[in-house]
Design a protein around this motif. Structure first.
Motif, PDB file in Angstrom:
ATOM      1  N   ASN A  83      20.686 -31.265   8.223  1.00 33.46           N
ATOM      2  CA  ASN A  83      20.249 -29.920   7.813  1.00 33.46           C
ATOM      3  C   ASN A  83      18.953 -29.943   7.007  1.00 33.46           C
ATOM      4  O   ASN A  83      18.722 -29.068   6.166  1.00 33.46           O
TER       5      ASN A  83
ATOM      6  N   LYS B  97      18.488 -28.191  12.249  1.00 31.75           N
ATOM      7  CA  LYS B  97      19.834 -27.632  12.402  1.00 31.75           C
ATOM      8  C   LYS B  97      19.981 -26.907  13.735  1.00 31.75           C
ATOM      9  O   LYS B  97      20.988 -27.075  14.446  1.00 31.75           O
TER      10      LYS B  97
ATOM     11  N   HIS C 165      15.414 -25.897   9.245  1.00 42.59           N
ATOM     12  CA  HIS C 165      16.010 -24.967  10.201  1.00 42.59           C
ATOM     13  C   HIS C 165      15.842 -25.485  11.626  1.00 42.59           C
ATOM     14  O   HIS C 165      16.753 -25.362  12.464  1.00 42.59           O
TER      15      HIS C 165
ATOM     16  N   THR D  83      25.057 -27.445   3.077  1.00 49.71           N
ATOM     17  CA  THR D  83      25.447 -26.368   3.997  1.00 49.71           C
ATOM     18  C   THR D  83      25.166 -24.980   3.429  1.00 49.71           C
ATOM     19  O   THR D  83      25.414 -23.986   4.106  1.00 49.71           O
TER      20      THR D  83
END
Length: 696
Positions: free
Chosen positions: A353, A359, A356, A444
């Protein structure tokens, strides 16, 4: 193959006056219970003890054909368990009419080679600090790799308790593991075949990766996925991972699970390794267990490749053997101290992560999405579940259970399981220490800014993704709700656990930011032992953290961190434009077993820090944040502009040996009293101490 009954544990997990949790992993199903005892200290001995009346409740999760994970909960008949007194426990294993205890598995008594007891104590022991006493004594660290260089610093934690197991004033009461408890993306060569074989044996049928990614049925992947060093291309191209060490990356749930078992206990090793014997590189090559990029007909290139691999394989064997030899002490430590754990990236995969784009790219890869979910399920079962079992709703457990009954990757339960884990963002938790500890989830709960960041290197100017806020607004809201729900109140002292430091060594971070990061963003291959994920790389996220702590109004705030592979201590005084002030102490302890200041790059970094340490040791660093969230270091005699959001004075604290950082494997030892704080670094044959800090 005869797999041992106890695969790992027992491990003491969440402990407080109202309940006690014990975690254990078995290869067979037993009806489990536990008994609690209080030792009677007479004239410096604990020869007698009596049972404490309590109820025992066990929740068991069958994670595979030969993998049962259990949490045993002890609940007192009285209002609370006794505080500031030495307690012991035993686990009862019942099958049919037979009832066994830990003694039947050779774990009790000083004469047993793998005993989990100290001195003459007949049982593993611990104590519950009096919540009315404003003091704490804890150990903390992170980054523990199976083939890390140097000695495992968790051994120092075990030896600290061994020296003080009867002295509750000196005996640490809590252990914090703050990330990278396993390195799923960096598995040593000789461990890879053990991980794969153990994973299959533990789970049984397991998931079919070829159903998720059909290309794994094709050459060379059909074979290379099970060969040592054969997964780098698969992880990069099929999973969209970015780890440069993923040639042996864990992929299945069973493989992730086996890494935890191999990291915490000698039991599984003994089933797969004969007297610490690993196949030699020559033997593994002869059996076609090593993946080579070049075919044999490319003689010169193949010969060079073999030479490189052989050297690394031999180094891995030596390092892994050293870790294996320490596992009995590591296991004893975990059985005798309440332990709380939070993830960082390597528990799942390197760079997890980080942006962006990362991910989104991994999520769009069916195989990448599945592997991340496997890592998170393993994290839940082996780490998160014991932190605060009540935070996981019955609906969460049901989804985990539905999928794990079959591991059918084509089923609806697989899709629901995968989506649940990808969207779950409440891994943060509060530990019942004194002061209260809030563990931050910096993986997260991130917030990604879509606006581009200009980066330049000479004439080369590009726009790149901005570093994320490590915790966004929703994350802070959930974290704050959890903190207040725990009973903590404004004006009380607070421990904030952030896997990555809020305050690192600015010299190192600036070096990376100014020289290494631009090279990396220009897609020039640059290897580094450090991640570009410091809080300071996103000024808005850093400011939000400071403002959040200010809103909590702690009387004293201590931040504990790991991740960066060096230890340091920092004090900062922050002033906001509202005239409110905040004092923070940041203590970083890392690595437990992963020294990274080696080679040319490490030597250069260490030399730079050493040369500049004297300049910074007794000086304050002044910096401020302007209204555009740029963090600016003030030059000498330069005034702070009127539009500052906050400004601060930072001072690096030096150890009794002088330096502001320590790079050897280390374990932090923090002792807090109402008036002072003492921070030590436990290392092999030495204790490095920071000067006690007055809080009055």
């Amino acid at each position: 193959m005869d797999i041992p009954t106890i695969l790992s544990g027992p491990i003491l997990r969440r402990v407080e006056p109202s309940h006690i949790y014990i975690w254990i992993a078995l290869s067979k199903r037993y009806k489990l219970g536990a008994k609690l005892y209080q030792f009677e200290n007479k004239e410096g001995t604990t020869s007698s003890y009596h049972e404490i009346n309590c109820d025992s409740e066990t929740t068991t999760f069958r994670a595979g054909k030969q993998l049962y994970i259990s949490l045993i909960k002890l609940i007192p008949h009285e209002t609370q368990f006794p505080a500031d007194t030495l307690l012991g426990y035993n686990i009862l294993f019942q099958k049919n009419n037979d009832i066994l205890g830990l003694q039947d598995f050779g774990l009790l008594g000083k004469d047993q080679p793998h005993s989990i007891t100290y001195g003459d104590l007949p049982l593993p022991s611990f104590f519950i600090p009096d919540p009315c006493q404003e003091q704490t004594n804890l150990l903390y660290g992170s980054c523990r790799k199976l083939h890390g260089k140097g000695e495992d610093a968790l051994v120092q934690g075990d030896e600290t308790i061994e020296k003080n197991f009867l002295d509750l004033e000196k005996r640490p009461s809590t252990l914090f593991l703050m990330g990278d408890q396993i390195y799923a993306d960096d598995v040593p060569d000789p461990v890879f075949p053990i991980m794969v074989k153990a994973g299959k044996n533990l789970i049984g049928k397991g998931e079919k990766l070829t159903e998720i990614e059909p290309r794994l049925n094709e050459k060379p992947f059909k074979k290379s996925i099970f060969q040592t060093r054969g997964r780098q291309y698969i992880m990069e191209r099929f999973c969209k991972f970015t780890s440069s060490h993923s040639r042996n990356h864990a992929m299945t749930f069973g493989e992730y699970a086996s890494l935890y078992l191999l990291s915490w206990s000698p039991e599984l090793w003994n089933a797969y390794v004969d007297s610490e014997h690993f196949p030699t590189f020559k033997e593994a090559t002869k059996k076609n267990q090593i993946y080579f990029i070049y075919e044999k007909k490319k003689k010169n290139k193949r010969k060079r490749e073999e030479k490189i691999y052989k050297k690394e394989y031999k180094e891995h064997v030596a390092d892994v053997k050293e870790t294996y030899q320490a596992l009995s002490k590591v296991r004893r430590l975990l059985a005798n101290i309440p332990t709380y754990m939070i993830f960082d990236d390597h528990d799942i995969t390197d760079d997890w992560n980080i942006s962006h784009h990362w991910k989104s790219s991994v999520y769009q890869s069916k195989l990448g999405r599945h592997v991340i979910a496997n890592g998170l399920m393993a994290y839940w079962l082996f780490q998160a579940w014991g932190n605060d079992p009540d935070q996981f709703a019955p609906s969460f457990l049901r989804e985990m259970w539905k999928y794990s009954k079959t591991y059918d990757t084509s089923s609806h339960s697989h899709k629901a399981w995968e989506e649940l884990l990808w969207n779950f963002d409440e891994w943060h938790f509060v530990a019942p220490t004194n002061p209260t500890s809030i563990f931050l989830d910096t993986r997260t709960q991130r917030k990604y800014d879509p606006s581009p960041l200009p980066v330049s290197l000479g004439r080369n100017i590009k726009e790149k993704e901005r570093p994320p806020q490590l915790i966004g607004e929703q994350g802070w809201q959930k974290t704050t709700e959890s903190l207040y729900a725990s009973g903590w109140k404004n004006g009380e002292s607070l421990l904030v656990i952030s896997p990555t430091p809020v305050y690192g060594i600015g010299l190192i971070e600036s070096f990376l930011n100014q020289y290494i990061y631009p090279l990396k963003t220009m897609e020039i291959p640059v290897t580094t032992a450090f991640d570009f994920e410091s809080w300071k790389y996103n000024g808005e996220g850093f400011s939000e953290l400071l403002h959040q702590i200010k809103e909590w109004k702690p009387s004293h705030c201590f931040i504990l961190s790991g991740d960066v592979h060096y230890a340091s201590a920092v004090k900062t005084n922050v002033e906001f434009n509202s005239n409110e002030t905040l004092c923070i102490y940041q203590f970083t302890s890392s690595p437990l077993n992963n020294m990274s200041f080696s080679g040319m790059q490490g030597g250069l970094m260490k030399a730079i820090v050493t040369i500049n340490a004297a300049k910074r040791r007794n000086k304050e660093i002044n910096r401020y944040c302007d209204d555009t969230y740029d963090i600016v270091k003030q030059k000498r005699k330069e005034p702070c502009p009127a539009n500052f959001t906050w400004k601060e004075k930072i001072r690096y604290l030096s150890t009794n040996q002088g330096p502001i950082i320590e790079t050897e494997n280390n374990l932090g030892h923090l002792i807090l009293t109402p008036d002072t704080v003492k921070n030590e670094l436990l290392q092999t044959n030495q204790v490095i101490t920071y000067d006690p800090i007055s809080l009055s």
